[in-house]
Design an enzyme around this catalytic site. Structure first.
Site, short mmCIF file in Angstrom:
data_model
loop_
_atom_site.label_atom_id
_atom_site.label_comp_id
_atom_site.label_asym_id
_atom_site.label_seq_id
_atom_site.Cartn_x
_atom_site.Cartn_y
_atom_site.Cartn_z
N ASP A 512 0.81 -1.21 0.00
CA ASP A 512 0.00 0.00 0.00
C ASP A 512 0.85 1.27 0.00
O ASP A 512 1.85 1.36 0.71
CB ASP A 512 -0.89 -0.03 1.26
CG ASP A 512 -2.01 0.98 1.20
OD1 ASP A 512 -2.42 1.34 0.10
OD2 ASP A 512 -2.48 1.40 2.27
N GLU A 513 0.44 2.24 -0.79
CA GLU A 513 0.88 3.64 -0.69
C GLU A 513 2.41 3.84 -0.71
O GLU A 513 2.96 4.51 0.16
CB GLU A 513 0.30 4.28 0.58
CG GLU A 513 -1.21 4.40 0.54
CD GLU A 513 -1.78 5.05 1.79
OE1 GLU A 513 -2.81 5.72 1.65
OE2 GLU A 513 -1.22 4.89 2.89
#
Length: 840
Positions: A512-513
Site C-alpha cells: 500500500d501507498e
C-alpha cells in the site's frame, strides 16, 4: 451563537528537571501553550486557521534559543509573515515548534503568538503529544501540558448533520416481531413452529465424535448464561441437544431444529456445527448474559442456513496503536458470534512492529516502542500523540506465546488469522529496527552478520514523502538482505501457526501507498537494472519485488495476499504517471484487498476481478470502520474516504456497488449518471470476488473503548452483508420498488440490532462500548421534531440547557422550539450517547 469549547490536554505535566547535572535555561512547567482553533475553510480554502500562543508564567526569562517543542499533528505550517514561532516537520506527523527570528526572548508574564494552518475537520485532528527538548540535553524529552481551545461556530454543520439524521431515520417504520429473523445474521431459510424447548443445566449434549470440541464449546457457552452447564451423554433421549453429522448445502452450512424436548444441529463439518451453535446462542434472549438463570425457554423453529461468502473478514490494526491480548480475544468472541471467519491482523506499519520474531529482538525492542530518542534505537519517533515516553496504546507487542494463544483461541472459534507484514512501504518500524541491529553488530565487529537483514541501501539518496509524511519508510527491494529478512519472518510465523495448530494459507505483504521518488537514487537499484534485463526501469522494481516475495511464499505452500497495488503497475496515462492494471500476476492466486473506490477508481475492484485476481471487497466508502459516523466536529474518526454509519455496510451491494453508492468522499450526493461508463463485473469476475472485509485502522484508537465505539454497531452491517443471502432490493430493477424493499429491510435490521443485538452486547464477552447514536431533529412551524436510529433506544431531552440524564423527560412527540433544548439517546441499560443541542 458562538460555540466556545475548552479542552485541556494534560498529557503529562512535569515541573522538575529530569537531570540535575544539565543546566536548563528555564523550568518547562513555566511555559504555557495554547493552540486555539479559530476558523475552518480559511480564506475559502480547505485548511483551518489556528493561533499558537506561548506564555511565560514563571519568574525566569525564556530565551529564544536552546529549546524546541515537539508535537504530533497532521501537517501544520506557518500562516502569515511573522517569524515568532516557526513550525518544521521532523518526520511523519512529528513536528517541531521553535523560536523564529522575531522571537527575542519571553520575559516573565509575556506572551507571543503565531498563526498556523492545518487540516482540522473534527476532534481527532487536534495537535497532541507535546513535549520539550533542550539543545543541551537532546536525548531527553520533557512532557508538557497544552490547552486546545476550540473557537469555532459549528452550528450550521451540526444543524445539517441533525437534519440529515432525521431524514434517514424517518424511513424507519415499526416492525412486527414476527418480521424479524430469529437469528442474526439473517439465515437463508427459517420457519417458526409450535411449542418450545427449555434449556437448563439438566440438558444433555449428544455429539458425533467428530464434534467433541464443538460440544465442549457449547457446554461452556451455555454455562455462561445458566446456573449449571449442560453435560455430555451417550444415552439420553429427551431434553437433549444433538450435534449431528449430515450432508448439507455447503461446507459452513448447518441446519438447526428446535423441537419440544430436543434441539438438533446438523452439519457436514465442524465449522457448520459451530455456526449452528452461534445461531442457537442468537436465539437466547438478549438479557441472558446479564445474570445466570436456571431455565431459558426457546421457541421451536427450523433454520436452514449457509454463508454467502467464503471470506468474511475484519481487519484489526494493532500497528499504529496497540491493543492488548485481552481485547483481541474479546474481539474474536464478537466476530465468531456473528460468523466472521477471518481476522486480518495488521501487525506492522511505520509506527510500530507488534509481534516478536525469535532471533530478531530489535523488532520489538525498537519497533514496538515510540519514545523520544534521536537515534531511534530505544524506539521509533513519537506519533499520534504518543509523547516523549510513549503510552499504553503506542507501546507494546505480542510475544510469540501471546500470538500462539490468540491463534489457538481463534482456531477453536473457526476464525483464520491472516498476519500482515506491511511492505515495501509503511515499513519504517522494521527499517529502524534493522538499522539498530546493524549498528549494534557493527560495533561488535560483525559486519557480515550486521548486513544480513538490512532493509535499505546504505547509499540510497532518493527523496520522497509518503502520504503520512515519512521520508524514510520504504524498503529497498534491490538489496538481497531484504529477502533473507522476510524469509526469516515467514519461517517464524509458520512455526507459530504450527505450534498453535492453526491454519495458515497466506501471509499479507501489504503493498500500500508507496510514494513517488523511491529508489530513484539508489546505487543498488541502478546495479540491479544493469544486471537483470527483466527490470527495465525503477518502476519495474515493484514487479521484481512481489515476484520474489511470491516465489518465496509458494516455496512454503502459501499464497500472497496484499492490498490492491499488488495487481497494479505504474504507467504513463495522459502524460502523467498512474497505477494501472498489471496482468502479469493475474494467474498467481494473488488475493487483493481492494479499498480504493474513490473518484477515478470506482471500478478498480471489478477491473482486478475481471482480470483474474482474487478480490476481497474492502471499499473505503462502505467498509472502513475508522471513518467518522458523520460530519459533526465532535464525532471521532477519519473522514478522507467519506463517513460511515451502520447503514453504509448494510447498503453495500457486492456485485453492483454502484447501485447504492449515493455519496462521494465529502459526504455530498453523487449526480445522476456518475457511474456511467464504469467497468461492470463479468461472470468470471464475479467468481473471483471471494468475500468482503472491513478494516478498522487505529491512528486515532487510544483505548479499547474507542476501538469498540468505532467498531459497533457498524460491524453488524458487515456481518449481515458477508453472511446473509442477497436481499431482494439489490436486484430489483424498478427503482421505486427497490427503495421500498430497502426501507423495509433497513427497518427490520435496525430493529433487530436496537432491540436484540446491542442489548445482548451490553454484557456479552464482558460488554462492549458500542456507539449510541445521536438524535436527528428538525424544526417546522415552531415545533421541534426529533427521532432516533435504533428502535428500543430512548430519546430524552431538557429545555433548560442542562445535560439530559436517564431520568430526563422522554421525547414522545413534537415540542416547542427553544435555544435551550438538548437531546441525548439512551440504551436500555441507561448509558447515554453524545448530547446534541437543538439549533433553530
Amino acid at each position: 451563537m458562538k460555540n466556545i469549547k475548552l479542552l485541556t490536554l494534560l498529557l503529562l505535566i512535569t515541573a522538575k528537571p529530569l537531570l540535575a547535572q544539565v543546566q536548563q535555561p528555564f523550568d518547562p512547567s513555566q511555559l504555557k501553550i495554547t493552540w486555539e482553533i479559530k476558523e475552518r475553510n480559511y480564506k475559502k480554502g480547505a485548511q483551518t486557521l489556528s493561533t499558537i500562543t506561548l506564555v511565560n508564567t514563571g519568574t525566569t526569562t525564556i530565551p529564544a534559543k536552546g529549546w524546541s517543542i515537539r508535537l504530533n499533528d497532521g501537517g501544520p505550517h506557518n500562516a502569515g509573515n511573522d517569524k515568532n514561532i516557526m513550525i518544521d516537520r521532523i518526520n511523519g506527523d512529528h513536528f517541531s515548534l521553535y523560536a523564529g527570528k522575531d522571537f527575542k526572548q519571553l520575559a516573565p508574564g509575556d506572551s507571543i503568538t503565531s498563526d498556523a494552518l492545518s487540516t482540522i475537520k473534527n476532534i481527532t485532528d487536534y495537535p497532541k503529544g507535546f513535549y520539550l527538548v533542550f539543545d543541551k540535553d537532546p536525548n531527553k524529552g520533557i512532557p508538557l501540558s497544552a490547552t486546545i481551545k476550540i473557537s469555532l461556530n459549528e452550528d450550521q454543520i451540526n444543524k445539517d448533520v441533525a437534519a440529515k439524521i432525521y431524514t434517514q431515520n424517518s424511513i424507519i417504520t415499526e416492525v412486527n416481531e414476527k418480521e424479524i429473523p430469529p437469528v442474526f445474521p439473517t439465515p437463508v431459510n427459517y420457519k417458526r413452529t409450535s411449542g418450545s424447548f427449555g434449556i437448563s443445566g439438566s440438558v444433555k449434549i449428544i455429539n458425533n465424535p467428530a464434534f467433541v470440541a464443538e460440544a465442549n464449546y457449547l457446554s461452556a457457552e451455555l454455562g455462561k448464561v445458566l446456573v449449571a452447564s449442560p453435560t455430555m451423554s451417550l444415552t439420553a433421549t429427551d431434553n437433549i441437544i444433538v450435534l449431528q453429522k449430515k450432508p448439507v448445502s455447503s461446507a459452513e452450512g448447518y441446519e438447526l431444529r428446535v423441537q419440544p424436548g430436543k434441539i438438533i444441529i446438523s452439519a457436514a463439518t465442524n465449522a457448520g456445527i459451530f455456526y449452528g451453535i452461534q445461531s442457537l446462542k442468537s436465539l437466547l434472549p438478549p438479557n441472558a448474559w446479564a445474570a445466570k438463570q436456571n431455565f431459558i425457554v426457546l421457541p421451536c423453529m427450523e433454520i436452514v442456513d449457509a454463508p454467502r461468502f467464503e471470506h468474511r473478514a475484519f481487519m484489526m490494526d494493532v500497528a499504529r496503536n496497540f491493543q492488548q491480548k485481552a481485547e483481541v480475544l474479546k474481539l474474536i468472541d464478537l466476530l465468531s458470534l456473528y460468523k466472521f471467519n477471518v481476522l486480518h491482523m495488521h501487525l506492522t506499519d511505520d509506527e510500530g512492529w507488534r509481534i516478536e520474531i525469535p532471533g530478531l529482538p530489535e523488532l520489538t525492542q525498537t519497533g514496538a516502542k515510540r519514545v523520544h530518542d534521536p537515534t531511534e534505537v530505544a524506539g521509533v519517533l513519537p506519533s499520534y500523540g504518543s509523547g516523549a515516553t510513549g503510552t499504553s496504546a503506542s507501546n507494546g507487542f505480542f510475544t510469540t506465546q501471546d500470538y500462539i494463544e490468540i491463534l489457538k483461541y481463534a482456531t477453536a472459534r473457526h476464525i483464520k488469522i491472516i498476519p500482515e507484514i506491511e511492505t515495501p512501504g509503511h515499513a519504517r518500524a522494521a527499517i529502524k529496527s534493522m538499522n539498530a541491529r546493524y549498528e549494534r553488530l557493527m560495533k561488535e565487529g560483525k559486519k557480515a552478520e550486521a548486513e544480513e537483514y538490512l532493509l535499505r541501501d546504505l547509499n540510497d539518496k532518493s527523496e520522497y514523502r509518503s502520504v503520512q509524511g515519512f521520508s524514510d519508510n520504504v524498503i529497498n527491494p534491490a538489496v538481497p538482505s531484504v529477502y533473507r529478512f522476510f524469509e526469516k519472518v515467514t519461517d517464524e510465523l509458520i512455526a507459530m501457526y504450527k505450534t498453535a495448530g492453526a491454519p495458515l494459507q497466506t501471509i499479507h505483504f501489504g503493498g500500500d501507498e508507496v510514494p513517488g521518488g523511491v529508489w530513484e537514487k539508489s546505487p543498488a537499484v541502478k546495479e540491479l537494472i544493469k544486471q537483470d534485463t527483466s527490470v527495465k526501469n525503477v518502476d519495474e522494481i515493484w514487479h521484481y519485488y512481489f515476484a520474489n516475495i511470491n516465489a518465496m511464499l509458494k516455496s512454503k505452500g502459501l499464497y500472497l495476499s496484499g492490498w490492491e497495488e499488488i495487481g497494479l503497475k505504474k504507467a504513463v496515462v495522459n502524460n502523467r504517471k498512474t497505477m494501472v492494471l498489471d496482468p502479469r500476476f493475474a494467474g498467481e492466486n494473488f488475493h487483493a484487498d481492494v479499498w480504493n473506490n474513490l473518484a477515478g477508481n470506482e471500478d478498480l475492484a471489478y477491473k482486478l476481478a475481471n482480470a483474474g485476481y482474487k478480490v476481497v471487497l474492502t471499499n473505503v466508502t462502505n467498509m472502513y470502520l475508522d471513518l467518522a459516523y458523520n460530519q459533526s466536529f465532535d464525532e471521532i474518526g477519519q473522514y478522507w474516504g467519506g463517513f460511515v454509519d451502520v447503514n453504509k455496510p448494510f447498503s453495500f451491494i457486492p456485485y453492483n456497488f454502484y447501485k447504492n453508492q449515493t455519496e462521494n468522499e465529502q459526504g455530498k450526493s453523487l449526480p445522476a449518471g456518475h457511474f456511467n461508463g464504469k467497468v461492470q463485473l463479468t461472470e468470471m469476475g464475479r467468481s473471483n470476488i471471494v468475500g468482503i472485509q472491513s478494516p478498522l485502522w487505529s491512528e486515532i484508537i487510544i483505548s479499547p473503548e474507542r476501538f469498540e465505539y468505532l467498531l459497533l454497531p457498524k460491524v453488524l452491517g458487515v456481518a449481515e452483508r458477508a453472511w446473509a443471502p442477497d436481499p431482494a432490493w439489490t436486484t430489483e430493477a424498478d427503482t421505486a420498488k427497490s427503495t421500498e424493499l430497502y426501507n423495509k429491510a433497513w427497518s427490520v435490521f435496525v430493529t433487530r440490532i436496537g432491540k436484540v443485538e446491542l442489548p445482548r452486547l451490553d454484557k456479552y464477552a464482558g460488554g462492549f462500548n458500542y456507539r449510541i447514536p445521536t438524535a436527528g431533529f428538525t424544526s417546522e412551524n415552531g415545533q421541534v421534531k426529533a427521532n432516533v436510529q435504533l428502535p428500543g433506544f430512548k430519546l430524552r431531552y431538557t429545555t433548560d440547557g442542562s445535560e439530559p440524564t436517564v431520568n430526563s423527560k422522554e421525547f414522545t412527540g413534537d415540542i416547542t422550539d427553544s435555544e435551550n433544548i438538548n437531546f441525548k439517546v439512551f440504551n436500555n441499560a441507561g448509558r447515554g450517547g453524545r448530547t446534541v443541542k437543538f439549533i433553530k
